[in-house]
Design a protein around this motif. Structure first.
Motif, PDB file in Angstrom:
ATOM      1  N   LEU A 117      32.664  33.582  57.743  1.00 37.63           N
ATOM      2  CA  LEU A 117      33.597  33.856  56.658  1.00 37.63           C
ATOM      3  C   LEU A 117      33.068  34.934  55.721  1.00 37.63           C
ATOM      4  CD1 LEU A 117      34.891  30.273  55.811  1.00 37.63           C
ATOM      5  CD2 LEU A 117      36.094  32.110  57.010  1.00 37.63           C
ATOM      6  N   GLY A 118      31.748  34.968  55.518  1.00 37.46           N
ATOM      7  CA  GLY A 118      31.176  36.037  54.711  1.00 37.46           C
ATOM      8  C   GLY A 118      31.460  37.398  55.308  1.00 37.46           C
ATOM      9  N   ILE A 119      31.417  37.488  56.631  1.00 38.88           N
ATOM     10  CA  ILE A 119      31.715  38.752  57.325  1.00 38.88           C
ATOM     11  C   ILE A 119      33.206  39.071  57.219  1.00 38.88           C
ATOM     12  CG2 ILE A 119      31.825  39.837  59.604  1.00 38.88           C
ATOM     13  CD1 ILE A 119      29.234  38.283  60.260  1.00 38.88           C
ATOM     14  N   LEU A 120      34.055  38.071  57.443  1.00 39.80           N
ATOM     15  CA  LEU A 120      35.494  38.310  57.432  1.00 39.80           C
ATOM     16  C   LEU A 120      36.014  38.620  56.034  1.00 39.80           C
ATOM     17  CD1 LEU A 120      36.753  35.562  59.920  1.00 39.80           C
ATOM     18  CD2 LEU A 120      36.254  37.976  60.368  1.00 39.80           C
ATOM     19  N   LEU A 124      36.514  26.349  46.597  1.00 43.82           N
ATOM     20  CA  LEU A 124      35.861  26.302  45.294  1.00 43.82           C
ATOM     21  C   LEU A 124      34.804  27.399  45.171  1.00 43.82           C
ATOM     22  CD1 LEU A 124      34.691  23.210  43.343  1.00 43.82           C
ATOM     23  CD2 LEU A 124      33.053  25.031  43.786  1.00 43.82           C
ATOM     24  N   ALA A 125      34.011  27.572  46.213  1.00 46.79           N
ATOM     25  CA  ALA A 125      32.895  28.522  46.143  1.00 46.79           C
ATOM     26  C   ALA A 125      33.349  29.970  46.312  1.00 46.79           C
ATOM     27  CB  ALA A 125      31.852  28.174  47.199  1.00 46.79           C
ATOM     28  N   LEU A 126      34.285  30.209  47.222  1.00 50.28           N
ATOM     29  CA  LEU A 126      34.625  31.578  47.618  1.00 50.28           C
ATOM     30  C   LEU A 126      36.030  31.999  47.218  1.00 50.28           C
ATOM     31  CD1 LEU A 126      33.071  31.442  51.203  1.00 50.28           C
ATOM     32  CD2 LEU A 126      32.000  32.273  49.101  1.00 50.28           C
ATOM     33  N   GLY A 127      36.823  31.087  46.662  1.00 47.55           N
ATOM     34  CA  GLY A 127      38.185  31.412  46.260  1.00 47.55           C
ATOM     35  C   GLY A 127      39.196  31.034  47.323  1.00 47.55           C
ATOM     36  N   ASP A 128      40.448  30.816  46.898  1.00 41.41           N
ATOM     37  CA  ASP A 128      41.498  30.397  47.828  1.00 41.41           C
ATOM     38  C   ASP A 128      41.771  31.427  48.917  1.00 41.41           C
ATOM     39  OD1 ASP A 128      41.944  27.924  46.646  1.00 41.41           O
ATOM     40  OD2 ASP A 128      43.442  28.701  45.246  1.00 41.41           O
ATOM     41  N   GLU A 129      41.440  32.695  48.658  1.00 39.83           N
ATOM     42  CA  GLU A 129      41.673  33.751  49.639  1.00 39.83           C
ATOM     43  C   GLU A 129      40.965  33.470  50.953  1.00 39.83           C
ATOM     44  OE1 GLU A 129      42.731  37.578  51.289  1.00 39.83           O
ATOM     45  OE2 GLU A 129      43.582  36.247  49.764  1.00 39.83           O
ATOM     46  N   VAL A 130      39.860  32.729  50.896  1.00 40.79           N
ATOM     47  CA  VAL A 130      39.084  32.474  52.107  1.00 40.79           C
ATOM     48  C   VAL A 130      39.890  31.691  53.138  1.00 40.79           C
ATOM     49  CG1 VAL A 130      38.053  30.278  51.358  1.00 40.79           C
ATOM     50  CG2 VAL A 130      36.801  31.764  52.928  1.00 40.79           C
ATOM     51  N   ALA A 131      40.837  30.883  52.689  1.00 41.32           N
ATOM     52  CA  ALA A 131      41.572  29.992  53.592  1.00 41.32           C
ATOM     53  C   ALA A 131      42.486  30.747  54.549  1.00 41.32           C
ATOM     54  CB  ALA A 131      42.381  28.980  52.790  1.00 41.32           C
ATOM     55  N   ARG A 132      42.807  32.001  54.264  1.00 42.64           N
ATOM     56  CA  ARG A 132      43.676  32.744  55.187  1.00 42.64           C
ATOM     57  C   ARG A 132      42.959  33.118  56.479  1.00 42.64           C
ATOM     58  NH1 ARG A 132      43.499  38.298  55.745  1.00 42.64           N
ATOM     59  NH2 ARG A 132      41.993  39.415  54.446  1.00 42.64           N
ATOM     60  N   PRO A 142      30.535  39.663  44.638  1.00 42.56           N
ATOM     61  CA  PRO A 142      31.644  39.580  45.584  1.00 42.56           C
ATOM     62  C   PRO A 142      31.519  38.327  46.458  1.00 42.56           C
ATOM     63  CG  PRO A 142      30.724  41.791  45.559  1.00 42.56           C
ATOM     64  CD  PRO A 142      29.795  40.925  44.761  1.00 42.56           C
ATOM     65  N   PRO A 143      32.644  37.725  46.843  1.00 40.84           N
ATOM     66  CA  PRO A 143      32.593  36.491  47.635  1.00 40.84           C
ATOM     67  C   PRO A 143      31.772  36.598  48.912  1.00 40.84           C
ATOM     68  CG  PRO A 143      34.819  36.868  46.839  1.00 40.84           C
ATOM     69  CD  PRO A 143      34.025  38.097  46.502  1.00 40.84           C
ATOM     70  N   HIS A 144      31.810  37.767  49.573  1.00 40.65           N
ATOM     71  CA  HIS A 144      31.066  37.864  50.834  1.00 40.65           C
ATOM     72  C   HIS A 144      29.561  37.844  50.594  1.00 40.65           C
ATOM     73  CE1 HIS A 144      31.356  42.184  49.725  1.00 40.65           C
ATOM     74  NE2 HIS A 144      30.232  42.334  50.400  1.00 40.65           N
ATOM     75  N   ARG A 145      29.125  38.303  49.430  1.00 38.09           N
ATOM     76  CA  ARG A 145      27.690  38.244  49.133  1.00 38.09           C
ATOM     77  C   ARG A 145      27.269  36.816  48.748  1.00 38.09           C
ATOM     78  NH1 ARG A 145      25.698  43.230  49.297  1.00 38.09           N
ATOM     79  NH2 ARG A 145      27.089  44.996  48.857  1.00 38.09           N
ATOM     80  N   GLU A 157      29.254  24.170  39.075  1.00 35.65           N
ATOM     81  CA  GLU A 157      30.374  23.630  39.850  1.00 35.65           C
ATOM     82  C   GLU A 157      30.097  23.720  41.343  1.00 35.65           C
ATOM     83  OE1 GLU A 157      35.257  23.777  39.627  1.00 35.65           O
ATOM     84  OE2 GLU A 157      34.096  25.546  39.054  1.00 35.65           O
ATOM     85  N   ILE A 158      29.533  24.847  41.772  1.00 42.46           N
ATOM     86  CA  ILE A 158      29.225  25.017  43.193  1.00 42.46           C
ATOM     87  C   ILE A 158      28.128  24.050  43.623  1.00 42.46           C
ATOM     88  CG2 ILE A 158      28.297  26.614  44.919  1.00 42.46           C
ATOM     89  CD1 ILE A 158      29.629  28.889  43.421  1.00 42.46           C
ATOM     90  N   MET A 159      27.115  23.889  42.775  1.00 47.60           N
ATOM     91  CA  MET A 159      26.017  22.989  43.132  1.00 47.60           C
ATOM     92  C   MET A 159      26.482  21.538  43.201  1.00 47.60           C
ATOM     93  SD  MET A 159      23.356  24.808  43.763  1.00 47.60           S
ATOM     94  CE  MET A 159      24.604  25.865  44.514  1.00 47.60           C
TER      95      MET A 159
END
Length: 476
Positions: A290-293, A326-334, A401-404, A442-444
């Motif tokens: 997912l980090g790559i995508l 929660l960690a990467l944002g709702d955008e990740v779910a696509r 950025p979420p991917h990082r 929150e992430i932890m």
């Protein structure tokens, strides 16, 4: 009482006053037809070198894992302790090479002859260990930049002969845990069966559990379809192979130098990826992909990704989904789809996804056998050494950025995998105590809850093994 090798159901242990010595055998074996035939004198010398810079100990460990394929243990040290006298030597002869096995596990032999599949995988071990070492020593790999690392991954896979030109996309990578319950294991077999009926080949991490089930299901379907050129590819690396010995169905074994190149190999050769229930290793794989995508350069690339499991595992994927959002944002779910308790629908979606991949690569004149177009940044490629200092220094905050953020979350899970099952990581925990992991509150909190659920569901170690956490989470 006995169980099938690799089964998630273990027999009750038979208690003895003293440990029963492991049955062993000694033999000299030649490569099966099509195996590794010759080595140079220098290569043989390196494989026989038991010194600090030699390859003999690495060869011994990987070979022992192959010889005990299907073993229900995920303790890398226990295997070596069970067979302390095991040794393997390369014999160079006029007509080629032989392997001399001393005090090898007797289970690898039938009537004094080594099982053919074991033979093939043993010589695959020799092939990959010597090839990687010789290329690095000769400067054949440029491992300091991203294109050079990708080139190294390509060359190792090509040398292993798993890259096939002029073949339509059909390779499905299946990820999931080695420690799963019986219902989850049977479900992976049902999915593999549906994939096999649709002429799809299987690649996994080569071990037990969710790595074995899809292959086993596919073998029956391939037989029904009278399909004979089937690929059951297992990709592993030296730090994990002793804890996850290759399952008996693997017919193409590849040993990558480290976990990062193993992960890149998966995503470069995959035409679709299915994720079954698992533990920290599976979470690491999910975050890597997912980090790559999530990188903007990969926004338009089709990459079918499905999370699936039986009805009993629905809550598992709900928790994974919540953590990712929660960690990467709702955008990740696509980037993924969750399918619960429907193997046929999983296979249909994979087949459709693979066709999209095929059309995209035709339109862009990309290779079917290696995903060159996928942009993988250097931070996803450089080997991460999970020392206590490195784990404490991970940037697990949202100001990036979420991917990082995904890249460092992946490293956190990688460190926990090392502390759980890798010999070096286990020794570090015993010497210096648990890993300390810090980050966004929150992430932890979500990470702590996710890991606690893995422990409660026995996803950290094989059933019957007491799990002692190798980490401590700090929120804030």
């Amino acid at each position: 009482m006995s169980t099938e090798p690799g089964s998630t159901t273990e027999p009750k242990p038979i208690r003895h006053a003293e440990p029963t010595p492991a049955a062993t055998a000694s033999a000299r074996i030649s490569p099966a037809a099509g195996g590794l035939d010759v080595l140079s004198r220098h290569e043989v010398a390196r494989l026989r070198d038991a010194g600090a810079g030699g390859l003999h100990e690495l060869l011994r460990r990987c070979a022992l894992a192959v010889l005990t394929q299907g073993t229900a243990s995920d303790d890398a040290r226990a295997l070596l302790e069970r067979y302390p006298d095991f040794d393997i030597q390369i014999l160079q002869q006029d007509r080629g090479i032989k392997l001399e096995l001393k005090h090898a596990p007797a289970e690898a032999f039938v009537d004094g002859q080594v099982i053919r599949g074991v033979n093939e995988l043993l010589f695959a071990v020799v092939r990959d260990i010597v090839y990687v070492a010789m290329q690095i020593e000769a400067g054949g790999f440029e491992l300091d930049d991203s294109p050079g690392i990708t080139h190294a991954v390509f060359e190792i896979l090509r040398n292993a002969r798993v890259l096939r030109p002029n073949v339509d996309p059909n390779l499905v990578v299946c990820w999931g845990g080695h420690s799963i319950n019986r219902e989850e294991y049977l479900y992976t077999k049902r999915v593999g069966y549906e994939l096999g009926l649709r002429a799809l080949d299987i690649c996994t991490g080569c071990g037990p559990g969710a790595m074995k089930g899809p292959m086993k299901g596919a073998t029956i379907a391939h037989a029904k379809q009278r399909r004979r050129t089937n690929r059951y590819i297992g990709i592993t690396e030296p730090g994990i192979i002793a804890a996850e010995s290759p399952n008996p169905i693997v017919n193409h074994l590849v040993i990558m130098p480290d976990i990062e190149k193993r992960l890149e190999a998966f995503v470069r050769i995959a035409h679709s990826i299915i994720v079954f229930p698992g533990g920290v290793g599976t979470a690491e794989e999910i975050l890597y992909l997912l980090g790559i995508l999530l990188h903007p350069d990969n926004a338009s690339l089709p990459f079918p990704l499905i999370f699936t499991g039986p009805r009993e595992s629905a809550a598992y994927f709900e928790q994974i989904d919540r953590f990712l959002r929660l960690a990467l944002g709702d955008e990740v779910a696509r980037h993924y789809r969750i399918v619960v308790d429907d193997p046929r629908e999983v296979a249909r979606q994979v087949r459709k996804g693979v066709e999209r991949v095929r059309q995209y690569r035709l339109d862009n004149k990309d290779a079917f056998f290696f995903n060159w177009a996928l942009n993988i940044e250097r931070e996803f490629q450089l080997p991460f050494q999970p020392t206590h200092a490195a784990m404490a220094a991970l940037n697990l905050h949202r100001e990036q950025p979420p991917h990082r953020l995904a890249a460092d979350l992946r490293r956190a899970f990688s460190g926990i995998v090392a502390g759980n099952v890798k010999e070096e990581g286990m020794r570090a925990i015993e010497k210096y105590g648990v890993f300390e992991i810090n980050g966004d509150r929150e992430i932890m909190q979500a990470l702590d809850a996710l890991l606690a659920s893995f422990v409660a569901q026995q996803r950290m170690k094989l059933p019957g093994s007491r799990y002692v956490p190798c980490y401590r989470i700090h929120a804030g």
